[in-house]
Design a protein around this motif. Structure first.
Motif, PDB file in Angstrom:
ATOM      1  N   GLU A   1      -4.409   5.270 -11.412  1.00  0.00           N
ATOM      2  CA  GLU A   1      -4.706   6.587 -12.087  1.00  0.00           C
ATOM      3  C   GLU A   1      -5.175   7.266 -10.805  1.00  0.00           C
ATOM      4  OE1 GLU A   1      -7.369   6.800 -15.473  1.00  0.00           O
ATOM      5  OE2 GLU A   1      -5.736   6.006 -16.976  1.00  0.00           O
ATOM      6  N   ARG A   2      -5.949   6.872  -9.678  1.00  0.00           N
ATOM      7  CA  ARG A   2      -6.402   7.331  -8.680  1.00  0.00           C
ATOM      8  C   ARG A   2      -5.643   7.176  -7.340  1.00  0.00           C
ATOM      9  NH1 ARG A   2     -12.761   5.863  -8.811  1.00  0.00           N
ATOM     10  NH2 ARG A   2     -12.549   7.350  -6.846  1.00  0.00           N
ATOM     11  N   PHE A   3      -5.020   6.053  -7.338  1.00  0.00           N
ATOM     12  CA  PHE A   3      -4.063   5.704  -6.164  1.00  0.00           C
ATOM     13  C   PHE A   3      -2.748   5.030  -6.550  1.00  0.00           C
ATOM     14  CE2 PHE A   3      -8.806   5.035  -5.236  1.00  0.00           C
ATOM     15  CZ  PHE A   3      -8.740   5.646  -4.125  1.00  0.00           C
ATOM     16  N   ARG A   4      -1.926   5.087  -5.398  1.00  0.00           N
ATOM     17  CA  ARG A   4      -0.620   5.077  -5.641  1.00  0.00           C
ATOM     18  C   ARG A   4      -0.362   3.373  -5.541  1.00  0.00           C
ATOM     19  NH1 ARG A   4       2.966   7.365  -1.188  1.00  0.00           N
ATOM     20  NH2 ARG A   4       0.928   7.020  -0.127  1.00  0.00           N
ATOM     21  N   GLY A   5       0.352   2.706  -6.092  1.00  0.00           N
ATOM     22  CA  GLY A   5       0.693   1.271  -5.967  1.00  0.00           C
ATOM     23  C   GLY A   5       0.780   0.812  -4.490  1.00  0.00           C
ATOM     24  N   ILE A   6       1.423   1.588  -3.545  1.00  0.00           N
ATOM     25  CA  ILE A   6       1.636   1.338  -2.322  1.00  0.00           C
ATOM     26  C   ILE A   6       0.328   1.184  -1.429  1.00  0.00           C
ATOM     27  CG2 ILE A   6       2.190   3.762  -1.163  1.00  0.00           C
ATOM     28  CD1 ILE A   6       4.639   2.416   0.081  1.00  0.00           C
ATOM     29  N   GLU A   7      -0.447   2.172  -1.777  1.00  0.00           N
ATOM     30  CA  GLU A   7      -1.809   2.165  -1.460  1.00  0.00           C
ATOM     31  C   GLU A   7      -2.659   0.884  -1.615  1.00  0.00           C
ATOM     32  OE1 GLU A   7      -2.093   7.328  -1.132  1.00  0.00           O
ATOM     33  OE2 GLU A   7      -2.835   6.283  -2.739  1.00  0.00           O
ATOM     34  N   LEU A   8      -2.444   0.769  -3.004  1.00  0.00           N
ATOM     35  CA  LEU A   8      -3.281  -0.609  -3.261  1.00  0.00           C
ATOM     36  C   LEU A   8      -2.749  -1.722  -2.529  1.00  0.00           C
ATOM     37  CD1 LEU A   8      -5.675  -1.830  -4.802  1.00  0.00           C
ATOM     38  CD2 LEU A   8      -3.931  -1.904  -6.888  1.00  0.00           C
ATOM     39  N   ARG A   9      -1.360  -1.901  -2.421  1.00  0.00           N
ATOM     40  CA  ARG A   9      -0.649  -2.997  -2.072  1.00  0.00           C
ATOM     41  C   ARG A   9      -1.432  -3.064  -0.311  1.00  0.00           C
ATOM     42  NH1 ARG A   9       3.966  -6.683  -2.490  1.00  0.00           N
ATOM     43  NH2 ARG A   9       4.290  -7.364  -0.445  1.00  0.00           N
ATOM     44  N   TYR A  10      -1.325  -1.869   0.117  1.00  0.00           N
ATOM     45  CA  TYR A  10      -1.711  -1.894   1.707  1.00  0.00           C
ATOM     46  C   TYR A  10      -3.045  -2.253   1.825  1.00  0.00           C
ATOM     47  CZ  TYR A  10      -3.098   0.261   6.116  1.00  0.00           C
ATOM     48  OH  TYR A  10      -3.489   0.561   7.397  1.00  0.00           O
ATOM     49  N   TYR A  11      -4.152  -1.887   1.009  1.00  0.00           N
ATOM     50  CA  TYR A  11      -5.538  -2.342   1.071  1.00  0.00           C
ATOM     51  C   TYR A  11      -5.609  -3.815   1.008  1.00  0.00           C
ATOM     52  CZ  TYR A  11      -9.983  -2.758  -1.190  1.00  0.00           C
ATOM     53  OH  TYR A  11     -11.496  -3.399  -1.316  1.00  0.00           O
ATOM     54  N   LEU A  12      -4.805  -4.379  -0.022  1.00  0.00           N
ATOM     55  CA  LEU A  12      -4.606  -5.881  -0.214  1.00  0.00           C
ATOM     56  C   LEU A  12      -4.224  -6.659   1.132  1.00  0.00           C
ATOM     57  CD1 LEU A  12      -3.744  -6.139  -3.718  1.00  0.00           C
ATOM     58  CD2 LEU A  12      -6.199  -6.180  -2.842  1.00  0.00           C
ATOM     59  N   VAL A  13      -3.153  -6.116   1.608  1.00  0.00           N
ATOM     60  CA  VAL A  13      -2.440  -6.744   2.864  1.00  0.00           C
ATOM     61  C   VAL A  13      -3.433  -6.530   3.964  1.00  0.00           C
ATOM     62  CG1 VAL A  13      -0.387  -6.452   4.224  1.00  0.00           C
ATOM     63  CG2 VAL A  13      -0.072  -6.501   1.618  1.00  0.00           C
ATOM     64  N   SER A  14      -4.046  -5.692   4.088  1.00  0.00           N
ATOM     65  CA  SER A  14      -4.790  -5.328   5.555  1.00  0.00           C
ATOM     66  C   SER A  14      -5.733  -6.339   5.756  1.00  0.00           C
ATOM     67  CB  SER A  14      -5.232  -4.027   5.434  1.00  0.00           C
ATOM     68  OG  SER A  14      -4.296  -2.962   5.439  1.00  0.00           O
TER      69      SER A  14
END
Length: 462
Positions: free
Chosen positions: A286-299
């Protein structure tokens, strides 16, 4: 460079040498569908998705099996609390898990077997262990069947423990056990459990124990020996220790390498439903896009613990917006070849932090060229190739359904502004004041107010 990985069994970084040249077989313990998935659950899915993507990029033909444990003590307990059939709960949550994977662009495995669909294979494996003297039926009439840990001398080799130092298994009444550490392979049906949660066996109606499920499913689809077994760090003991013991006691070599991803924590504790600190995927998206959450996890490296915070996720979103902004300004470019430095990072135990650093360095070089009026097509092609490996290519159709229209529009604006600010910073560094002022004027004409502060430029919509 040869792909090297940290083997959790030997605690060494080893060259990956597959059992069959040019092929890689991977088994990952999937989720037990008992409640809505949270960010901690999805980390394993994302990490091993990156692994399979990199193996395929490296030329391997990958067979990837990720199971679903759809019959379990917790599922039965939850379904009883909610007064609904256990299979309805498991199926409902399973759909939520699949949807969450899709929202984070986790590619489907080669096959995703259900535990309930492989009861015959489990019964067969248990019978084999009984015949070999490594399992026994409890003498208390419960119908339980246990693995005899004392009968298998290497027991404890995966986690480097002696049997005497282990706690007693907590999955059954100890009265029927020879040793309190013996674990259940088959659980005789109890009158308190629904009849639908039991199957026929030589030991009476019942259901499989947790550990035997994965051994049977891995053997069904990958054979008696396969390359990599993965899962969360919390599964090393007792789940993976028991998997390996029962499989090798049955004469199967099982996994050549073990890979375990670390936890996502909140306030220093593993994110879990039981702690009440879980963050469900729909709530985060609701606050972030899925691609941003994935980037956060991948980093973050898969073996590093992550202390989750929305501030850190916000920083990751800003960092990814810079990448998107560069691609938007550089124009369409087909995927190129990943830089050697990126490949070296990925070959070094899936070193995504170093790989992401190469990604950003390439973006910076591309922005420098754009600021100088030069073409950045080569950099854009390299960036696209790297993003594809990480499952982060914004042009991937998989991202088309994540987030609402307003969220996408806001993300696009942020990406464009971040890119222009990088160009302005490059122009200022080159003392090209005219270009820097031109960019400021472009932003102002678009309704964006810019303020230079000691912490860097800040912008807002006018």
């Amino acid at each position: 460079m040869t792909f090297r990985l940290y083997d959790s069994a030997t605690h060494e970084v080893r060259d990956f040498v597959p059992l069959v040249e040019g092929k890689a077989s991977l088994y990952v313990c999937g989720l037990t569908p008992q409640s809505e998935p949270h960010v901690g659950h999805l980390r394993s899915g994302v990490n091993f998705d990156v692994l399979q993507r990199w193996l395929r990029h490296s030329g391997y033909q990958v067979t990837f099996i990720r199971n679903i444990t759809d019959i379990d003590d917790k599922i039965l307990a939850k379904s009883a609390e909610q007064r609904r059939p256990w299979y309805n709960l498991a199926y409902d949550v399973q759909r939520s898990v699949t949807h969450a994977y899709e929202l984070l662009n986790v590619a489907p495995p080669t096959y995703e077997p259900l535990a309930t669909g492989h009861i015959p294979e489990m019964v067969e494996l248990i019978a084999e262990l009984v015949e070999r003297g490594h399992a026994y039926q409890a003498p208390d009439g419960s119908g339980d069947v246990y693995f005899d840990v004392r009968s298998w001398k290497p027991y404890g080799e995966l986690t480097g423990q002696a049997v005497e130092d282990m706690e007693a298994a907590a999955d059954a009444d100890p009265r029927g056990k020879r040793d309190p550490r013996d674990f259940a392979l088959w659980k005789g049906r109890k009158d308190s459990e629904p009849a639908t949660a039991s199957w026929p066996s030589p030991w009476g109606r019942g259901r499989p124990g947790w550990h035997i499920e994965c051994s049977a499913m891995a053997g069904k689809y990958l054979g008696p020996a396969f390359d990599i077994h993965g899962g969360g760090l919390d599964l090393r003991f007792p789940h993976h220790e028991n998997e390996q013991a029962q499989s090798r006691a049955a004469g199967r070599d099982f996994a050549s390498y073990w890979m375990h991803n670390a936890w996502i924590t909140t306030a220093g504790e593993k994110m879990s439903k039981s702690l009440g600190n879980s963050l469900t995927i729909p709530a985060v998206l609701e606050r972030f896009r899925g691609i941003e959450l994935r980037y956060y996890l991948v980093s973050t490296h898969y073996r590093s613990h992550v202390e989750f915070s929305f501030d850190a996720l916000e920083e990751a979103a800003v960092g990814f917006a810079r990448i998107e902004g560069f691609l938007e300004r550089a124009g369409a470019a087909g995927a190129g070849v990943v830089p050697d430095e990126f490949a070296a990072a990925m070959d070094d135990d899936l070193g995504t932090p170093a790989a992401v650093a190469v990604l950003h360095e390439t973006v910076r070089e591309g922005n420098r060229k754009l600021a100088a009026g030069e073409s950045a097509a080569a950099e854009a092609a390299a960036v696209t190739a790297m993003l594809d490996v990480l499952g982060l290519d914004p042009a991937d159709p998989a991202w088309g359904g994540s987030g609402d229209g307003d969220g996408k529009a806001a993300a696009a604006v942020g990406a464009l502004v971040a890119g222009l600010l990088e160009q302005r910073a490059a122009a200022r560094a080159a003392k090209d004041w005219a270009r820097a002022d031109e960019i400021r004027d472009q932003l102002k004409a678009a309704g964006i107010e810019l303020e230079d502060t000691p912490d860097g430029p800040k912008w807002s919509l006018a």
